[in-house]
Design an enzyme around this catalytic site. Structure first.
Site, PDB file in Angstrom:
ATOM      1  N   ARG A  74       0.872  -1.182   0.000  1.00 30.86           N
ATOM      2  CA  ARG A  74       0.000   0.000   0.000  1.00 30.86           C
ATOM      3  C   ARG A  74       0.907   1.230   0.000  1.00 30.86           C
ATOM      4  O   ARG A  74       1.775   1.364   0.860  1.00 30.86           O
ATOM      5  CB  ARG A  74      -0.861  -0.037   1.249  1.00 30.86           C
ATOM      6  N   LYS A 207      -4.555   0.244  14.609  1.00 31.18           N
ATOM      7  CA  LYS A 207      -4.522   1.241  13.531  1.00 31.18           C
ATOM      8  C   LYS A 207      -5.220   2.533  13.948  1.00 31.18           C
ATOM      9  O   LYS A 207      -6.102   2.522  14.825  1.00 31.18           O
ATOM     10  CB  LYS A 207      -5.172   0.673  12.278  1.00 31.18           C
ATOM     11  N   CYS A 428     -14.978  -3.451  -1.466  1.00 29.61           N
ATOM     12  CA  CYS A 428     -13.602  -3.704  -1.009  1.00 29.61           C
ATOM     13  C   CYS A 428     -12.964  -4.755  -1.914  1.00 29.61           C
ATOM     14  O   CYS A 428     -13.637  -5.404  -2.713  1.00 29.61           O
ATOM     15  CB  CYS A 428     -13.615  -4.184   0.428  1.00 29.61           C
ATOM     16  N   CYS A 477     -14.126  -2.503   5.106  1.00 29.27           N
ATOM     17  CA  CYS A 477     -13.158  -1.688   4.361  1.00 29.27           C
ATOM     18  C   CYS A 477     -13.794  -0.742   3.338  1.00 29.27           C
ATOM     19  O   CYS A 477     -13.168   0.234   2.943  1.00 29.27           O
ATOM     20  CB  CYS A 477     -12.137  -2.586   3.679  1.00 29.27           C
TER      21      CYS A 477
HETATM   22 FE1  SRM Z   1      -9.222  -2.545   5.400  1.00 27.09          FE
HETATM   23  C1  SRM Z   1      -7.908  -5.244   6.946  1.00 27.09           C
HETATM   24  C2  SRM Z   1      -8.169  -3.651   2.433  1.00 27.09           C
HETATM   25  C3  SRM Z   1      -9.907   0.474   4.074  1.00 27.09           C
HETATM   26  C4  SRM Z   1     -11.142  -1.812   8.138  1.00 27.09           C
HETATM   27  N1  SRM Z   1      -8.152  -4.141   4.811  1.00 27.09           N
HETATM   28  C5  SRM Z   1      -7.663  -5.129   5.608  1.00 27.09           C
HETATM   29  C6  SRM Z   1      -6.734  -6.051   4.811  1.00 27.09           C
HETATM   30  C7  SRM Z   1      -5.343  -5.541   4.941  1.00 27.09           C
HETATM   31  C8  SRM Z   1      -6.841  -7.557   5.168  1.00 27.09           C
HETATM   32  C9  SRM Z   1      -5.912  -8.118   6.190  1.00 27.09           C
HETATM   33  O1  SRM Z   1      -5.780  -7.561   7.302  1.00 27.09           O
HETATM   34  O2  SRM Z   1      -5.343  -9.170   5.898  1.00 27.09           O
HETATM   35  C10 SRM Z   1      -7.306  -5.841   3.385  1.00 27.09           C
HETATM   36  C11 SRM Z   1      -6.352  -6.095   2.242  1.00 27.09           C
HETATM   37  C12 SRM Z   1      -7.101  -6.618   1.056  1.00 27.09           C
HETATM   38  C13 SRM Z   1      -6.294  -6.687  -0.180  1.00 27.09           C
HETATM   39  O3  SRM Z   1      -6.120  -7.797  -0.716  1.00 27.09           O
HETATM   40  O4  SRM Z   1      -5.846  -5.658  -0.667  1.00 27.09           O
HETATM   41  C14 SRM Z   1      -7.889  -4.459   3.523  1.00 27.09           C
HETATM   42  N2  SRM Z   1      -8.953  -1.714   3.619  1.00 27.09           N
HETATM   43  C15 SRM Z   1      -8.599  -2.359   2.482  1.00 27.09           C
HETATM   44  C16 SRM Z   1      -8.760  -1.486   1.272  1.00 27.09           C
HETATM   45  C17 SRM Z   1      -7.728  -1.726   0.185  1.00 27.09           C
HETATM   46  C18 SRM Z   1     -10.183  -1.688   0.729  1.00 27.09           C
HETATM   47  C19 SRM Z   1     -10.431  -1.175  -0.664  1.00 27.09           C
HETATM   48  O5  SRM Z   1     -10.946  -1.971  -1.443  1.00 27.09           O
HETATM   49  O6  SRM Z   1     -10.165  -0.007  -0.951  1.00 27.09           O
HETATM   50  C20 SRM Z   1      -8.694  -0.104   1.929  1.00 27.09           C
HETATM   51  C21 SRM Z   1      -7.298   0.426   2.040  1.00 27.09           C
HETATM   52  C22 SRM Z   1      -7.290   1.771   2.668  1.00 27.09           C
HETATM   53  C23 SRM Z   1      -5.942   2.431   2.695  1.00 27.09           C
HETATM   54  O7  SRM Z   1      -5.497   2.880   1.652  1.00 27.09           O
HETATM   55  O8  SRM Z   1      -5.377   2.558   3.789  1.00 27.09           O
HETATM   56  C24 SRM Z   1      -9.220  -0.433   3.322  1.00 27.09           C
HETATM   57  N3  SRM Z   1     -10.248  -0.921   6.032  1.00 27.09           N
HETATM   58  C25 SRM Z   1     -10.517   0.188   5.286  1.00 27.09           C
HETATM   59  C26 SRM Z   1     -11.540   0.962   5.900  1.00 27.09           C
HETATM   60  C27 SRM Z   1     -12.149   2.232   5.335  1.00 27.09           C
HETATM   61  C28 SRM Z   1     -11.464   3.469   5.827  1.00 27.09           C
HETATM   62  O9  SRM Z   1     -10.386   3.394   6.437  1.00 27.09           O
HETATM   63  O10 SRM Z   1     -12.000   4.538   5.599  1.00 27.09           O
HETATM   64  C29 SRM Z   1     -11.910   0.299   7.060  1.00 27.09           C
HETATM   65  C30 SRM Z   1     -13.054   0.700   8.002  1.00 27.09           C
HETATM   66  C31 SRM Z   1     -12.723   1.849   8.870  1.00 27.09           C
HETATM   67  C32 SRM Z   1     -12.073   1.396  10.134  1.00 27.09           C
HETATM   68  O11 SRM Z   1     -10.870   1.205  10.141  1.00 27.09           O
HETATM   69  O12 SRM Z   1     -12.787   1.193  11.111  1.00 27.09           O
HETATM   70  C33 SRM Z   1     -11.084  -0.874   7.137  1.00 27.09           C
HETATM   71  N4  SRM Z   1      -9.433  -3.372   7.250  1.00 27.09           N
HETATM   72  C34 SRM Z   1     -10.323  -2.942   8.199  1.00 27.09           C
HETATM   73  C35 SRM Z   1     -10.289  -3.865   9.304  1.00 27.09           C
HETATM   74  C36 SRM Z   1     -11.141  -3.764  10.596  1.00 27.09           C
HETATM   75  C37 SRM Z   1     -10.503  -2.889  11.612  1.00 27.09           C
HETATM   76  C38 SRM Z   1     -11.242  -2.898  12.918  1.00 27.09           C
HETATM   77  O13 SRM Z   1     -11.156  -1.906  13.634  1.00 27.09           O
HETATM   78  O14 SRM Z   1     -11.884  -3.879  13.260  1.00 27.09           O
HETATM   79  C39 SRM Z   1      -9.351  -4.860   8.960  1.00 27.09           C
HETATM   80  C40 SRM Z   1      -8.955  -6.086   9.793  1.00 27.09           C
HETATM   81  C41 SRM Z   1      -8.018  -5.766  10.896  1.00 27.09           C
HETATM   82  O15 SRM Z   1      -7.484  -4.657  11.019  1.00 27.09           O
HETATM   83  O16 SRM Z   1      -7.803  -6.675  11.700  1.00 27.09           O
HETATM   84  C42 SRM Z   1      -8.855  -4.512   7.661  1.00 27.09           C
HETATM   85 FE1  SF4 Z   2     -13.016  -6.696   2.320  1.00 30.19          FE
HETATM   86 FE2  SF4 Z   2     -11.511  -5.635   4.162  1.00 30.19          FE
HETATM   87 FE3  SF4 Z   2     -12.914  -7.808   4.754  1.00 30.19          FE
HETATM   88 FE4  SF4 Z   2     -10.848  -7.988   3.147  1.00 30.19          FE
HETATM   89  S1  SF4 Z   2     -10.766  -7.362   5.303  1.00 30.19           S
HETATM   90  S2  SF4 Z   2     -12.903  -8.852   2.767  1.00 30.19           S
HETATM   91  S3  SF4 Z   2     -10.877  -6.073   2.046  1.00 30.19           S
HETATM   92  S4  SF4 Z   2     -13.749  -5.832   4.269  1.00 30.19           S
END
Ligand code: SRM
Ligand code: SF4
Length: 569
Positions: A74, A207, A428, A477
C-alpha cells in the site's frame, strides 16, 4: 482487578527493535515465498501484507505445494494527491512487479497486489524513487491521512490539503528501520539511542485513521474515522476545524461487543492548533487504548467504554487548553462529483468513475493504458478520492483537448455515464487476495448492481443516487455500515443486508436480512425501490425512507447497532 494479558502483537512490537524484527533476514531466505509469523505482523508497519492467491489454494493443496504467496503493498498518498510522474511510476511497478493492476483504495492510496518476495525490496525502492513511501500505510500507527480532493475549491482545499499532509508528516514513525531494510540506509550504531517520540516502543494499540473534510462534501467519511477535522470556512478562508473522534467500521460476525461507531464531534480548534490536537488525540489513545484485545482496541471502544466526557477531559489535560465549541456545518453527501469542472483560475478537472477502484486493462476497456497515456502528457496532478475514483486535476486549457482525445481513444470518456447507484457504489478488494474475506465483493458488486439496475429502471430510479457498498467480511473496508444499502459477506455467495444508512454517511444502517443469497437480492429490493419511487416525501433519501417505512429501525450510535434487528433470512 486482575491484569489482563497483553495481546501477542504487543510482544512482537516490543521485541521488534522499532519494527525491524527479522524482516531483512526473512527477505533473504529463498527457501520459502513467505515470512515468519512475527515478521508478517511487523511488515504491515512497512506498508505490506503477506497474502496468497485464494483462487489457487485448493489446487496447490491438492498438489502439496506451498500456498501461492505474494505481497500486497500500500503506497501512501497523503490527501490523495499524486503527480503524473508518480502515476507513471506506480503503473510501471504494477506491470514490472505486481499483477498488472493498480487498486485505488477507499483511503486515497495506491495498492499493488501479487508481488513475490524477491521483488518486494525492488518495489519499495521504486516507490521511494518516485518520492512516495509505504511506511505506516498499515500497522498500529496513523495511516494515510485523507482529505477532500476537490481542486476547484482551490484556496480552501489547498489549506485542508496542507493540514492533511502536515498531520501525515508529523505522525509518520521516526524509526530508521524502513530505510535500513528497504533502501539500504545506514544501520544505526548500537550506541546511538533510537527514539520514537510520539509512539514509543509499542506504537499504538491498533490502527489509527485521520481525515480532513471540507463541507458540504463528506467524501472522506469523517464518521468512520478515529479522528477528523471538518473545515469551517468563512469568507473563502478556513477559520478552523471542528474535531470529530471515535468513528470506526470494523466488527466481527456473532460478537456483539464489536460494532461500527460514528465519530462524535467534540469541539473546534484553530488551524494553528490542528496538528497538536491530532498528536494529543493519538497520545490519549496510545495511553488508554486496550492493548489486551485487538478486537477492542480502536479509539471507538476507548470512547464507548469511558464516555465522551471522559475523553474530552483527558484530551484537555494533554492539550493544556480547551477546544472551543463546535461550529455549525452541513454535509450533503459522501460521494464524488463526476465529469468536468472548470475552476475560477481557468483550470479544468475531470472526475472519472473507476469501478471498484481497479485500474486494469481489459480487451474492451483499456483503462490502465489510457490513464498511462494521459499521465505522460498531463501538466496538472491526479487526485485519488476516498470513493476509489480519480480526478485528473488541474488540466491547463491548452491540454484539455489533448486529454479529451485520449479519453475518447481509450473509451474512458463516458466512464461516469452510469446509473446513479453504480456511481455511488463501493466494494472492497475481498477475493482472491484478501485473506479475511468470506465472500466476493469487488468481483461481484458490479454484476449485482447490473441486476438491481433493471429494478431501478422499472421504478424510474436510474438517476436517483442511492449509496450501495459491499465488503467480503465484516471488517468494513468499503464502509458498508454507513451506506443506504450495505452488503457484508458471511460465506461464499451469502451476505448480511443492511439498510438505512445516511446518504451523507452520517447515520449507521441496521441489519435487514442475514445470510442472504446474493442472487436473491434483486427480488428482495425491487419492491422496496417500487414503494420508494411511489411513496417518498419531497427530497427523501432511500436510507431515510427505509427507516420511515419500517423496513429497519434507526441506529443512532454503534451501541444500538445490534439492537432492534427484526428480520432474519
Ligand atoms: Fe481494510 C484489513 C483492504 C480500508 C477496516 N483491509 C484489511 C486487509 C489488509 C486484510 C488483512 O488484514 O489481511 C485488506 C487487504 C485486502 C487486499 O487484498 O488488498 C484491507 N482496507 C482495504 C482497502 C484496500 C479496501 C479497498 O478496497 O479499498 C482499503 C485500504 C485503505 C488504505 O489505503 O489505507 C481499506 N479498512 C478500510 C476501511 C475504510 C477506511 O479506512 O476509511 C476500514 C473501516 C474503517 C475502520 O478502520 O474502522 C477498514 N481493514 C479494516 C479492518 C477492521 C478494523 C477494525 O477496527 O476492526 C481490517 C482487519 C483488521 O485490522 O484486523 C482490515
Ligand atoms: Fe473486504 Fe476488508 Fe474484509 Fe478484506 S478485510 S474482505 S478487504 S472488508
Amino acid at each position: 482487578m486482575s491484569e489482563k494479558k497483553l495481546s501477542a502483537n504487543e510482544g512482537i512490537k516490543t521485541r521488534s527493535n522499532y519494527l525491524r524484527g527479522t524482516i531483512a533476514e526473512g527477505l533473504a531466505d529463498l527457501s520459502t515465498g513467505s515470512l515468519s509469523e512475527d515478521d508478517q505482523q511487523l511488515l504491515k508497519f512497512h506498508g505490506s501484507y503477506q497474502q496468497d492467491d485464494r483462487d489457487l489454494r485448493a489446487n496447490r493443496r491438492k498438489h502439496r505445494l506451498e500456498k501461492a504467496f505474494s505481497f500486497m503493498i500500500r503506497i501512501r498518498v497523503p490527501g490523495g494527491v499524486a503527480t503524473p510522474a508518480q502515476w507513471l511510476a506506480t503503473d510501471d511497478m504494477a506491470e514490472t512487479y505486481a499483477n498488472g493492476t493498480i487498486k485505488l483504495t477507499t483511503r486515497q492510496a495506491f495498492q499493488l497486489h501479487g508481488i513475490i518476495k524477491t521483488n518486494l525490496k525492488r518495489t519499495v525502492k521504486a516507490i521511494n524513487a518516485a518520492a512516495m513511501d509505504s511506511i505506516a500505510a498499515c500497522g498500529d500507527v496513523n495511516r494515510n491521512v485523507m482529505c477532500n480532493p476537490n481542486p476547484h475549491l482551490s484556496s480552501v482545499h489547498a489549506e485542508a490539503l496542507k493540514l492533511s499532509q502536515d498531520i501525515s508528516d508529523h505522525l509518520t514513525p521516526a524509526t530508521r528501520a524502513y530505510h535500513e531494510i528497504w533502501l539500504d540506509g545506514e544501520k544505526i550504531e548500537s550506541s546511538e539511542e533510537e527514539v520514537e517520540p510520539i509512539y514509543g516502543t509499542t506504537y499504538l494499540p491498533r490502527k489509527f485513521k485521520i481525515t480532513v473534510a471540507v463541507p458540504p462534501s463528506n467524501d472522506v467519511d469523517i464518521y468512520a474515522n478515529d479522528l477528523s477535522f471538518i473545515a469551517i470556512v468563512e469568507q473563502g478562508k478556513v477559520v478552523g476545524y471542528n474535531v470529530a473522534v471515535g468513528g470506526g467500521m470494523g466488527m466481527t460476525h456473532g460478537n456483539e461487543a464489536t460494532f461500527p461507531r460514528l465519530a462524535d464531534i467534540i469541539g473546534f480548534c484553530t488551524p494553528e492548533q490542528a496538528v497538536d490536537v491530532a498528536e494529543k488525540v493519538v497520545l490519549v489513545q496510545r495511553d488508554y487504548g486496550d492493548r489486551t484485545d485487538r478486537k477492542h482496541s480502536r479509539l471507538k471502544y476507548t470512547i464507548e467504554d469511558r464516555g465522551i466526557a471522559w475523553f474530552k477531559t483527558e484530551l484537555d489535560k494533554y492539550l493544556g487548553y480547551h477546544l472551543a465549541p463546535a461550529r455549525s456545518f452541513v454535509f450533503e453527501d459522501n460521494g464524488d462529483r463526476y465529469g468536468w469542472v472548470e475552476d475560477a483560475n481557468g483550470n479544468h478537472h475531470l472526475t472519472l468513475f473507476i469501478e471498484g477502484g481497479r485500474v486494469v486493462d481489459t480487451p474492451s476497456y483499456p483503462l490502465r493504458t489510457g490513464l498511462r497515456e494521459i499521465a505522460k502528457i498531463h501538466d496538472g496532478d491526479f487526485r485519488l478520492t476516498a470513493n476509489q475514483n480519480v480526478i485528473i486535476a488541474n488540466i491547463s486549457p491548452k491540454n484539455r483537448p489533448v486529454i479529451e482525445a485520449l479519453l475518447e481513444r481509450y473509451g474512458i470518456k463516458d466512464s461516469h455515464l452510469k446509473s446513479a447507484m453504480r456511481l455511488n457504489s463501493l466494494a472492497c478488494v475481498a477475493l482472491p487476495t484478501c485473506g479475511l474475506s468470506l465472500a466476493e465483493a469487488e468481483r461481484y458488486l458490479p454484476t449485482l448492481i447490473g441486476d438491481l439496475e433493471n429494478a431501478l429502471e422499472e421504478s424510474g430510479l436510474r438517476h436517483d443516487a442511492i449509496t450501495i457498498r459491499m465488503t467480503g467480511c465484516p471488517n468494513g473496508c468499503a464502509r458498508p455500515y454507513i451506506a443506504e444499502i450495505g452488503f457484508v459477506g458471511r460465506s461464499p455467495g451469502k451476505y448480511n443486508v443492511y439498510l438505512g444508512g445516511g446518504f451523507a454517511g452520517q447515520r449507521l444502517s441496521k441489519l435487514y436480512r442475514t445470510d442472504f443469497p446474493g442472487e436473491e437480492v434483486p427480488a428482495l429490493l425491487a419492491p422496496i425501490f417500487k414503494r420508494y419511487a411511489a411513496e417518498r416525501l419531497e427530497g427523501e433519501r432511500f436510507g431515510d425512507f427505509a427507516i420511515r417505512s419500517g423496513y429497519v429501525a434507526e441506529t443512532k450510535q454503534g451501541s444500538d447497532f445490534h439492537a432492534n434487528v427484526a428480520v432474519t433470512a
